[in-house]
Design a protein around this motif. Structure first.
Motif, PDB file in Angstrom:
ATOM      1  N   LEU A   1     -51.292  58.081  31.695  1.00  0.00           N
ATOM      2  CA  LEU A   1     -51.359  57.612  30.260  1.00  0.00           C
ATOM      3  C   LEU A   1     -52.029  58.508  29.336  1.00  0.00           C
ATOM      4  CD1 LEU A   1     -52.474  53.794  30.722  1.00  0.00           C
ATOM      5  CD2 LEU A   1     -50.165  54.786  30.380  1.00  0.00           C
ATOM      6  N   ILE A   2     -51.731  58.778  27.749  1.00  0.00           N
ATOM      7  CA  ILE A   2     -52.454  60.053  27.247  1.00  0.00           C
ATOM      8  C   ILE A   2     -53.862  59.695  27.054  1.00  0.00           C
ATOM      9  CG2 ILE A   2     -52.691  60.695  24.790  1.00  0.00           C
ATOM     10  CD1 ILE A   2     -49.756  60.890  24.526  1.00  0.00           C
ATOM     11  N   GLU A   3     -54.435  58.417  26.930  1.00  0.00           N
ATOM     12  CA  GLU A   3     -55.716  58.059  27.001  1.00  0.00           C
ATOM     13  C   GLU A   3     -56.640  58.479  27.978  1.00  0.00           C
ATOM     14  OE1 GLU A   3     -56.208  54.002  26.430  1.00  0.00           O
ATOM     15  OE2 GLU A   3     -55.786  53.407  28.303  1.00  0.00           O
ATOM     16  N   THR A   4     -56.022  58.895  29.192  1.00  0.00           N
ATOM     17  CA  THR A   4     -56.710  59.308  30.283  1.00  0.00           C
ATOM     18  C   THR A   4     -56.923  60.795  30.346  1.00  0.00           C
ATOM     19  OG1 THR A   4     -54.674  59.611  31.805  1.00  0.00           O
ATOM     20  CG2 THR A   4     -55.760  57.243  31.952  1.00  0.00           C
ATOM     21  N   LEU A   5     -56.413  61.484  29.473  1.00  0.00           N
ATOM     22  CA  LEU A   5     -56.361  63.059  29.604  1.00  0.00           C
ATOM     23  C   LEU A   5     -57.508  63.273  28.569  1.00  0.00           C
ATOM     24  CD1 LEU A   5     -52.730  63.832  28.815  1.00  0.00           C
ATOM     25  CD2 LEU A   5     -54.088  63.793  31.204  1.00  0.00           C
ATOM     26  N   LEU A   6     -58.196  64.512  28.998  1.00  0.00           N
ATOM     27  CA  LEU A   6     -59.101  65.041  28.129  1.00  0.00           C
ATOM     28  C   LEU A   6     -58.676  65.734  26.993  1.00  0.00           C
ATOM     29  CD1 LEU A   6     -61.481  66.639  31.124  1.00  0.00           C
ATOM     30  CD2 LEU A   6     -61.905  64.432  29.859  1.00  0.00           C
ATOM     31  N   GLU A   7     -59.616  65.694  25.885  1.00  0.00           N
ATOM     32  CA  GLU A   7     -59.020  66.412  24.751  1.00  0.00           C
ATOM     33  C   GLU A   7     -59.039  67.885  24.903  1.00  0.00           C
ATOM     34  OE1 GLU A   7     -61.029  67.187  20.254  1.00  0.00           O
ATOM     35  OE2 GLU A   7     -61.636  65.268  21.411  1.00  0.00           O
ATOM     36  N   GLY A   8     -57.819  68.285  24.445  1.00  0.00           N
ATOM     37  CA  GLY A   8     -57.517  69.799  24.732  1.00  0.00           C
ATOM     38  C   GLY A   8     -56.401  69.940  26.017  1.00  0.00           C
ATOM     39  N   ALA A   9     -56.096  68.768  26.660  1.00  0.00           N
ATOM     40  CA  ALA A   9     -55.317  68.834  27.599  1.00  0.00           C
ATOM     41  C   ALA A   9     -53.897  69.163  27.427  1.00  0.00           C
ATOM     42  CB  ALA A   9     -55.600  67.512  28.856  1.00  0.00           C
ATOM     43  N   GLN A  10     -53.055  69.679  28.208  1.00  0.00           N
ATOM     44  CA  GLN A  10     -51.671  69.888  27.855  1.00  0.00           C
ATOM     45  C   GLN A  10     -50.566  68.898  28.796  1.00  0.00           C
ATOM     46  OE1 GLN A  10     -50.166  73.815  27.958  1.00  0.00           O
ATOM     47  NE2 GLN A  10     -51.725  74.844  26.985  1.00  0.00           N
ATOM     48  N   PHE A  11     -49.740  68.352  28.136  1.00  0.00           N
ATOM     49  CA  PHE A  11     -48.757  67.654  28.812  1.00  0.00           C
ATOM     50  C   PHE A  11     -47.345  67.641  28.155  1.00  0.00           C
ATOM     51  CE2 PHE A  11     -50.144  65.186  24.796  1.00  0.00           C
ATOM     52  CZ  PHE A  11     -49.101  64.660  24.301  1.00  0.00           C
ATOM     53  N   THR A  12     -46.395  67.216  29.011  1.00  0.00           N
ATOM     54  CA  THR A  12     -45.086  67.075  28.532  1.00  0.00           C
ATOM     55  C   THR A  12     -44.404  65.774  28.407  1.00  0.00           C
ATOM     56  OG1 THR A  12     -44.068  67.237  30.683  1.00  0.00           O
ATOM     57  CG2 THR A  12     -44.799  69.338  29.833  1.00  0.00           C
ATOM     58  N   ILE A  13     -43.491  65.535  27.630  1.00  0.00           N
ATOM     59  CA  ILE A  13     -43.013  64.065  27.558  1.00  0.00           C
ATOM     60  C   ILE A  13     -41.327  64.580  28.073  1.00  0.00           C
ATOM     61  CG2 ILE A  13     -44.259  63.345  25.688  1.00  0.00           C
ATOM     62  CD1 ILE A  13     -42.094  64.010  23.718  1.00  0.00           C
ATOM     63  N   LYS A  14     -40.821  63.288  28.174  1.00  0.00           N
ATOM     64  CA  LYS A  14     -39.132  63.666  28.567  1.00  0.00           C
ATOM     65  C   LYS A  14     -38.429  64.321  27.545  1.00  0.00           C
ATOM     66  CE  LYS A  14     -35.179  60.721  29.695  1.00  0.00           C
ATOM     67  NZ  LYS A  14     -34.981  59.329  30.058  1.00  0.00           N
ATOM     68  N   GLY A  15     -37.721  65.432  28.014  1.00  0.00           N
ATOM     69  CA  GLY A  15     -36.959  66.514  27.459  1.00  0.00           C
ATOM     70  C   GLY A  15     -37.636  67.671  27.447  1.00  0.00           C
TER      71      GLY A  15
ATOM     72  N   LYS B   1     -46.138  71.309  15.276  1.00  0.00           N
ATOM     73  CA  LYS B   1     -46.319  70.100  14.390  1.00  0.00           C
ATOM     74  C   LYS B   1     -47.021  68.982  14.898  1.00  0.00           C
ATOM     75  CE  LYS B   1     -41.659  70.480  12.567  1.00  0.00           C
ATOM     76  NZ  LYS B   1     -40.223  69.841  12.304  1.00  0.00           N
ATOM     77  N   ILE B   2     -47.749  68.014  14.156  1.00  0.00           N
ATOM     78  CA  ILE B   2     -48.579  67.150  14.612  1.00  0.00           C
ATOM     79  C   ILE B   2     -47.963  65.908  14.702  1.00  0.00           C
ATOM     80  CG2 ILE B   2     -50.747  65.942  14.154  1.00  0.00           C
ATOM     81  CD1 ILE B   2     -51.378  68.767  15.056  1.00  0.00           C
ATOM     82  N   TYR B   3     -48.112  65.111  15.859  1.00  0.00           N
ATOM     83  CA  TYR B   3     -47.536  64.129  16.137  1.00  0.00           C
ATOM     84  C   TYR B   3     -48.542  62.983  16.694  1.00  0.00           C
ATOM     85  CZ  TYR B   3     -43.003  66.518  16.282  1.00  0.00           C
ATOM     86  OH  TYR B   3     -41.805  66.943  16.019  1.00  0.00           O
ATOM     87  N   LEU B   4     -48.491  61.643  16.403  1.00  0.00           N
ATOM     88  CA  LEU B   4     -49.450  60.490  16.887  1.00  0.00           C
ATOM     89  C   LEU B   4     -48.564  59.988  18.011  1.00  0.00           C
ATOM     90  CD1 LEU B   4     -50.603  59.264  13.267  1.00  0.00           C
ATOM     91  CD2 LEU B   4     -51.743  60.905  14.875  1.00  0.00           C
ATOM     92  N   PHE B   5     -49.737  59.528  19.043  1.00  0.00           N
ATOM     93  CA  PHE B   5     -49.147  59.152  20.171  1.00  0.00           C
ATOM     94  C   PHE B   5     -49.982  57.809  20.449  1.00  0.00           C
ATOM     95  CE2 PHE B   5     -47.304  63.200  21.026  1.00  0.00           C
ATOM     96  CZ  PHE B   5     -46.148  62.985  21.689  1.00  0.00           C
ATOM     97  N   SER B   6     -49.440  56.755  20.898  1.00  0.00           N
ATOM     98  CA  SER B   6     -50.157  55.537  21.425  1.00  0.00           C
ATOM     99  C   SER B   6     -50.954  55.783  22.792  1.00  0.00           C
ATOM    100  CB  SER B   6     -49.139  54.506  21.837  1.00  0.00           C
ATOM    101  OG  SER B   6     -49.610  53.505  22.631  1.00  0.00           O
ATOM    102  N   PRO B   7     -52.096  55.331  22.868  1.00  0.00           N
ATOM    103  CA  PRO B   7     -52.819  55.718  23.919  1.00  0.00           C
ATOM    104  C   PRO B   7     -52.285  55.462  25.233  1.00  0.00           C
ATOM    105  CG  PRO B   7     -53.837  54.013  22.738  1.00  0.00           C
ATOM    106  CD  PRO B   7     -52.898  54.459  21.899  1.00  0.00           C
ATOM    107  N   VAL B   8     -51.363  54.428  25.130  1.00  0.00           N
ATOM    108  CA  VAL B   8     -50.747  53.954  26.540  1.00  0.00           C
ATOM    109  C   VAL B   8     -49.518  54.722  26.755  1.00  0.00           C
ATOM    110  CG1 VAL B   8     -51.972  51.970  26.796  1.00  0.00           C
ATOM    111  CG2 VAL B   8     -49.959  51.776  25.485  1.00  0.00           C
ATOM    112  N   TYR B   9     -48.952  55.905  25.949  1.00  0.00           N
ATOM    113  CA  TYR B   9     -47.990  56.524  26.138  1.00  0.00           C
ATOM    114  C   TYR B   9     -47.789  57.320  27.497  1.00  0.00           C
ATOM    115  CZ  TYR B   9     -43.568  58.822  24.671  1.00  0.00           C
ATOM    116  OH  TYR B   9     -42.144  59.560  24.684  1.00  0.00           O
ATOM    117  N   GLU B  10     -46.693  57.158  28.355  1.00  0.00           N
ATOM    118  CA  GLU B  10     -46.827  57.990  29.504  1.00  0.00           C
ATOM    119  C   GLU B  10     -46.243  59.177  29.232  1.00  0.00           C
ATOM    120  OE1 GLU B  10     -46.126  54.446  32.779  1.00  0.00           O
ATOM    121  OE2 GLU B  10     -44.485  55.567  32.492  1.00  0.00           O
ATOM    122  N   VAL B  11     -47.242  60.225  29.968  1.00  0.00           N
ATOM    123  CA  VAL B  11     -46.819  61.530  29.892  1.00  0.00           C
ATOM    124  C   VAL B  11     -46.827  62.160  31.358  1.00  0.00           C
ATOM    125  CG1 VAL B  11     -47.634  61.762  27.363  1.00  0.00           C
ATOM    126  CG2 VAL B  11     -49.094  62.175  29.120  1.00  0.00           C
ATOM    127  N   GLN B  12     -46.287  63.479  31.204  1.00  0.00           N
ATOM    128  CA  GLN B  12     -46.598  64.293  32.431  1.00  0.00           C
ATOM    129  C   GLN B  12     -47.739  65.276  32.433  1.00  0.00           C
ATOM    130  OE1 GLN B  12     -44.367  64.480  35.413  1.00  0.00           O
ATOM    131  NE2 GLN B  12     -45.861  65.785  36.382  1.00  0.00           N
TER     132      GLN B  12
END
Length: 208
Positions: A155-169, A192-203
């Motif tokens: 979940l995004i909320e578990t990542l530290l600020e500055g961490a990189q992640f990918t989403i589907k695609g 570009k800036i996007y807003l993500f839910s804290p419980v959005y699943e990411v890689q």
């Protein structure tokens, strides 16, 4: 998983222990055509009311864990109960639907089918259920604990600020600060800036 109508006996493979008989009763009583679908990112389930010679139709994503599957199925059954009582005269997720969902959910909570953490979270939602499980951050967070673990998925909320992640695609983002209920994230390719839910699943991306 291809779209398929589910024989009722196969539902035991998707539901938590202790829930099958009552679920089966509702599906048979209302002559529901239940379909198990592949994962859909935008919805977990769907309801279509009966008309002319067609039965009520409900679809639920087949990749959900048993507790998520049951909650989603009850969500859609509440739409059926609302339609049976009010037809199209009320809002899809108005007070009438909330009342029906709360009533059927309370029946299953009384059976203590859910683990204690899910049970506590659901009890808090009884008075004012969200229009979608995806909109209930607290519920999504606790249900995530019962999903099959996938390497690197978090979940995004578990990542530290500055961490990189990918989403589907394959798009890559950098996590930035939290803005109210969402996290500000910058897409590397476009800035570009996007807003993500804290419980959005990411890689998560390991930069080591």
């Amino acid at each position: 998983m291809p779209k398929q109508e589910a024989p009722l006996h196969q539902l035991k493979n998707y539901l938590p222990d202790g829930s099958f008989d009552e679920v089966c009763h509702y599906l048979m009583y209302y002559k529901v055509q239940l379909t198990i679908t592949r994962e859909r990112k935008s919805v977990l389930g769907d309801y279509r009311n009966s008309y002319q010679n067609k039965n009520h139709r409900i679809s639920v994503n087949g990749n959900l864990n048993p507790y998520s599957f049951l909650i989603t199925l009850l969500h859609e059954l509440a739409h059926l109960f609302t339609f049976e009582r009010y037809g199209h005269r009320v809002l899809a997720h108005g007070q009438e639907w909330k009342n029906e969902f709360s009533k059927v959910l309370a029946q299953f909570l009384a059976k203590h089918i859910f683990p204690a953490d899910i049970q506590r979270t659901l009890l808090k939602t009884l008075q004012n259920p969200a229009a979608s499980s995806c909109a209930d951050t607290a519920l999504l967070r606790v249900l995530h604990q019962y999903d099959k673990k996938k390497d690197g998925i978090t979940l995004i909320e578990t990542l530290l600020e500055g961490a990189q992640f990918t989403i589907k695609g394959g798009r890559i983002f950098i996590k930035e600060e939290r803005i109210r209920k969402r996290f500000k994230c910058k897409e590397l390719a476009t800035g570009k800036i996007y807003l993500f839910s804290p419980v959005y699943e990411v890689q998560a991306i390991d930069l080591k």
